[in-house]
Scaffold this motif. Structure first.
Motif, short mmCIF file in Angstrom:
data_model
loop_
_atom_site.label_atom_id
_atom_site.label_comp_id
_atom_site.label_asym_id
_atom_site.label_seq_id
_atom_site.Cartn_x
_atom_site.Cartn_y
_atom_site.Cartn_z
N GLY A 259 0.81 -1.21 0.00
CA GLY A 259 0.00 0.00 0.00
C GLY A 259 0.85 1.26 0.00
O GLY A 259 0.57 2.19 -0.77
N PRO A 260 1.88 1.35 0.85
CA PRO A 260 2.75 2.53 0.79
C PRO A 260 3.41 2.71 -0.58
O PRO A 260 3.61 3.84 -1.02
CB PRO A 260 3.79 2.24 1.88
N ASP A 261 3.75 1.61 -1.28
CA ASP A 261 4.31 1.73 -2.63
C ASP A 261 3.28 2.32 -3.59
O ASP A 261 3.62 3.13 -4.46
CB ASP A 261 4.75 0.37 -3.15
N VAL A 262 2.02 1.91 -3.45
CA VAL A 262 0.95 2.51 -4.25
C VAL A 262 0.89 4.01 -3.98
O VAL A 262 0.83 4.83 -4.91
CB VAL A 262 -0.41 1.85 -3.95
N ALA A 263 0.92 4.39 -2.71
CA ALA A 263 0.86 5.81 -2.34
C ALA A 263 2.03 6.58 -2.93
O ALA A 263 1.86 7.69 -3.46
CB ALA A 263 0.86 5.94 -0.81
N ARG A 264 3.23 6.03 -2.84
CA ARG A 264 4.41 6.69 -3.40
C ARG A 264 4.27 6.90 -4.91
O ARG A 264 4.66 7.93 -5.45
CB ARG A 264 5.66 5.86 -3.11
N SER A 265 3.74 5.88 -5.60
CA SER A 265 3.58 5.97 -7.05
C SER A 265 2.55 7.02 -7.43
O SER A 265 2.73 7.79 -8.39
CB SER A 265 3.18 4.60 -7.61
N LEU A 266 1.44 7.08 -6.69
CA LEU A 266 0.41 8.08 -6.95
C LEU A 266 0.94 9.48 -6.66
O LEU A 266 0.66 10.43 -7.42
CB LEU A 266 -0.82 7.78 -6.09
N ALA A 267 1.70 9.63 -5.61
CA ALA A 267 2.28 10.93 -5.28
C ALA A 267 3.27 11.38 -6.35
O ALA A 267 3.46 12.58 -6.56
CB ALA A 267 2.97 10.87 -3.91
N SER A 268 3.89 10.42 -7.03
CA SER A 268 4.88 10.73 -8.07
C SER A 268 4.24 11.03 -9.42
O SER A 268 4.96 11.34 -10.38
CB SER A 268 5.87 9.57 -8.21
N GLY A 269 2.91 10.93 -9.50
CA GLY A 269 2.23 11.34 -10.73
C GLY A 269 1.33 10.32 -11.38
O GLY A 269 0.58 10.65 -12.30
N ALA A 270 1.37 9.06 -10.94
CA ALA A 270 0.48 8.06 -11.53
C ALA A 270 -0.97 8.34 -11.12
O ALA A 270 -1.23 8.74 -9.99
CB ALA A 270 0.87 6.66 -11.07
N THR A 271 -1.90 8.12 -12.04
CA THR A 271 -3.32 8.24 -11.68
C THR A 271 -3.88 6.89 -11.24
O THR A 271 -4.95 6.84 -10.63
CB THR A 271 -4.15 8.74 -12.87
N PHE A 272 -3.15 5.81 -11.54
CA PHE A 272 -3.60 4.47 -11.18
C PHE A 272 -2.39 3.56 -11.21
O PHE A 272 -1.39 3.86 -11.88
CB PHE A 272 -4.67 3.99 -12.18
N THR A 273 -2.44 2.44 -10.48
CA THR A 273 -1.31 1.52 -10.42
C THR A 273 -1.78 0.08 -10.62
O THR A 273 -2.95 -0.24 -10.40
CB THR A 273 -0.60 1.63 -9.05
N PHE A 274 -0.83 -0.75 -11.03
CA PHE A 274 -1.12 -2.18 -11.21
C PHE A 274 0.00 -3.01 -10.61
O PHE A 274 1.15 -2.59 -10.58
CB PHE A 274 -1.27 -2.52 -12.70
N MET A 275 -0.36 -4.20 -10.13
CA MET A 275 0.60 -5.15 -9.59
C MET A 275 0.33 -6.52 -10.17
O MET A 275 -0.83 -6.91 -10.34
CB MET A 275 0.48 -5.20 -8.06
N GLY A 276 1.39 -7.26 -10.47
CA GLY A 276 1.26 -8.62 -10.97
C GLY A 276 1.73 -9.64 -9.95
O GLY A 276 0.95 -10.45 -9.44
N ARG A 277 3.04 -9.60 -9.63
CA ARG A 277 3.60 -10.59 -8.71
C ARG A 277 2.88 -10.60 -7.36
O ARG A 277 2.64 -11.65 -6.78
CB ARG A 277 5.08 -10.30 -8.48
N SER A 278 2.57 -9.42 -6.83
CA SER A 278 1.97 -9.35 -5.49
C SER A 278 0.72 -10.22 -5.41
O SER A 278 0.51 -10.94 -4.42
CB SER A 278 1.62 -7.89 -5.14
N PHE A 279 -0.11 -10.15 -6.43
CA PHE A 279 -1.35 -10.94 -6.42
C PHE A 279 -1.08 -12.42 -6.67
O PHE A 279 -1.77 -13.28 -6.11
CB PHE A 279 -2.32 -10.39 -7.46
N MET A 280 -0.08 -12.72 -7.50
CA MET A 280 0.26 -14.12 -7.73
C MET A 280 0.86 -14.75 -6.48
O MET A 280 0.60 -15.93 -6.19
CB MET A 280 1.21 -14.25 -8.91
N TYR A 281 1.66 -14.00 -5.72
CA TYR A 281 2.13 -14.52 -4.44
C TYR A 281 0.94 -14.87 -3.54
O TYR A 281 0.93 -15.91 -2.87
CB TYR A 281 3.00 -13.49 -3.71
N GLY A 282 -0.05 -13.99 -3.53
CA GLY A 282 -1.23 -14.22 -2.69
C GLY A 282 -1.97 -15.48 -3.05
O GLY A 282 -2.34 -16.28 -2.17
N VAL A 283 -2.17 -15.71 -4.35
CA VAL A 283 -2.90 -16.91 -4.78
C VAL A 283 -2.07 -18.17 -4.54
O VAL A 283 -2.59 -19.20 -4.09
CB VAL A 283 -3.30 -16.78 -6.26
N ALA A 284 -0.77 -18.09 -4.84
CA ALA A 284 0.09 -19.26 -4.61
C ALA A 284 0.18 -19.59 -3.13
O ALA A 284 0.30 -20.76 -2.75
CB ALA A 284 1.48 -19.00 -5.19
#
Length: 379
Positions: free
Chosen positions: A316-341
């Motif tokens: 979540g803090p990484d999402v916040a950092r990315s939004l503060a740096s100018g992104a309007t939206f973010t995506f994650m791949g590995r994080s969700f795959m770790y969760g499912v695995a």
């Protein structure tokens, strides 16, 4: 929001995933390319971004709701496209698509993952996005786009950062290059992970479900490699994008943008959004981390096109950092795959709930009421 308190971080999920799935599958998920320099740099340089808290300011409430392409999502992050998801955990794309729909965040289906366009549309009532690997034949491209349109997809993501497959030593050692080669060592790894093996038997061997209608039957592994090489041309250019823009009536997003020139080209081609990305550090080890070009591109072009980001975001803090740096939206791949695995059917719901909880805490801490206000808290 509830999550399994035994796994209160993405790193906890990663460690659990490593215990539950065969080494070749974990290496495919976890690895970058060459020496993994950019894989680690992505997250490390995101975490150099600092946010300014405000403790005495008037504050009523913080909301993660985010409007993107006319749809209000419940959080400013979504699930990035990942190939061969069913190899890492059986039925993974369906688990994640269901969780994304439940939590009202976008799920992006990869051309080369293990569920079909139609099945994911059914699970998400057409609210998923689709990511296209560019086919060599226009007929195949047109048919895939027609299937997406018929199934109700509104957002198409085209990929520009795979002109060649990344050089990935772990996958080469494990026999997961093209053509793949399932070795005796890999079979022994499977025997050591009985839950993964049982679930794979239950759901069947993973296949490229979206591509099934176009594949000759009963391909062996070497023939599969040749089919993939013959069917897809990863190198994208303006002449290939123009007919897609003409055909596709929904939103069109370019993923893999890593510099200002390609961002400007996307704007000139009439695209609706870009995802600043380096493919999770899996393509060019000598390139920049994603946060650096994101900051420049968002500052220069953020008023002209939706500037989103993936690669390296793990919390979540990484999402916040990315939004503060100018992104309007973010995506994650590995994080969700770790969760499912790590957690199987509960992994998607757990990971989304965890990230929401973390992001909400950051918003409350820095006195940020709306997602678009994150930039006001950038140090």
């Amino acid at each position: 929001m509830s999550f399994n308190t035994k796994y209160p971080s993405i790193e906890d999920l990663r460690k659990r995933a490593k215990q539950r799935i065969p080494k070749f599958a974990f290496d495919y998920l976890d690895g970058g390319c060459n020496e993994d320099v950019n894989l680690y740099k992505n997250t490390a340089e995101i975490r150099e971004v600092e946010l300014l808290p405000e403790y005495l300011s008037k504050h009523t409430a913080s909301s993660m709701k985010t409007t993107l392409f006319g749809h209000e999502y419940d959080a400013p992050f979504g699930i990035a496209p990942v190939g061969l998801q069913g190899l890492m955990w059986p039925n993974a794309p369906e688990i994640l698509a269901k969780a994304a729909y439940k939590h009202n965040i976008p799920f992006i289906l990869s051309t080369v993952t293990t569920s079909s366009i139609e099945r994911i549309a059914e699970l998400t009532e057409g609210k998923a996005w689709f990511q296209l690997y560019h086919p060599t034949k226009n007929e195949l491209r047109d048919d895939i786009l027609k299937r997406c349109e018929t199934s109700g997809y509104d957002t198409l993501v085209i990929l520009c950062d795979v002109p060649t497959f990344g050089f990935r030593p772990r996958d080469i050692r494990n026999g997961l290059a093209m053509p793949p080669n399932m070795s005796i060592n890999n079979m022994l790894q499977i025997l050591g992970k009985p839950t993964w093996a049982f679930q794979t038997l239950k759901h069947g061997q993973p296949n490229f479900e979206t591509l099934k209608p176009y594949m000759p039957k009963n391909l062996d592994l070497k023939q599969l490699g040749k089919f993939m090489d013959d069917t897809f041309s990863g190198r994208l250019n303006e002449e290939k994008i123009k007919p897609i823009r003409d055909m596709w009536k929904g939103k069109l997003v370019l993923k893999g943008v890593a510099n200002e020139l390609d961002a400007e080209r996307a704007i000139n081609l009439g695209l609706d959004g870009i995802i600043v990305s380096n493919h999770g550090g899996r393509q060019l080890d000598a390139g920049e981390s994603t946060i650096k070009p994101l900051t420049r591109i968002a500052e220069k072009y953020g008023q002209q096109i939706e500037v989103m980001m993936d690669s390296g975001i793990r919390s979540g803090p990484d999402v916040a950092r990315s939004l503060a740096s100018g992104a309007t939206f973010t995506f994650m791949g590995r994080s969700f795959m770790y969760g499912v695995a790590a957690l199987g059917n509960k992994g998607g719901d757990h990971t989304i709930s965890l990230l929401k909880t973390q992001l909400q805490q950051v918003m409350e801490q820095i006195c940020c009421e709306k997602v678009e206000d994150f930039k006001n808290h950038l140090i």
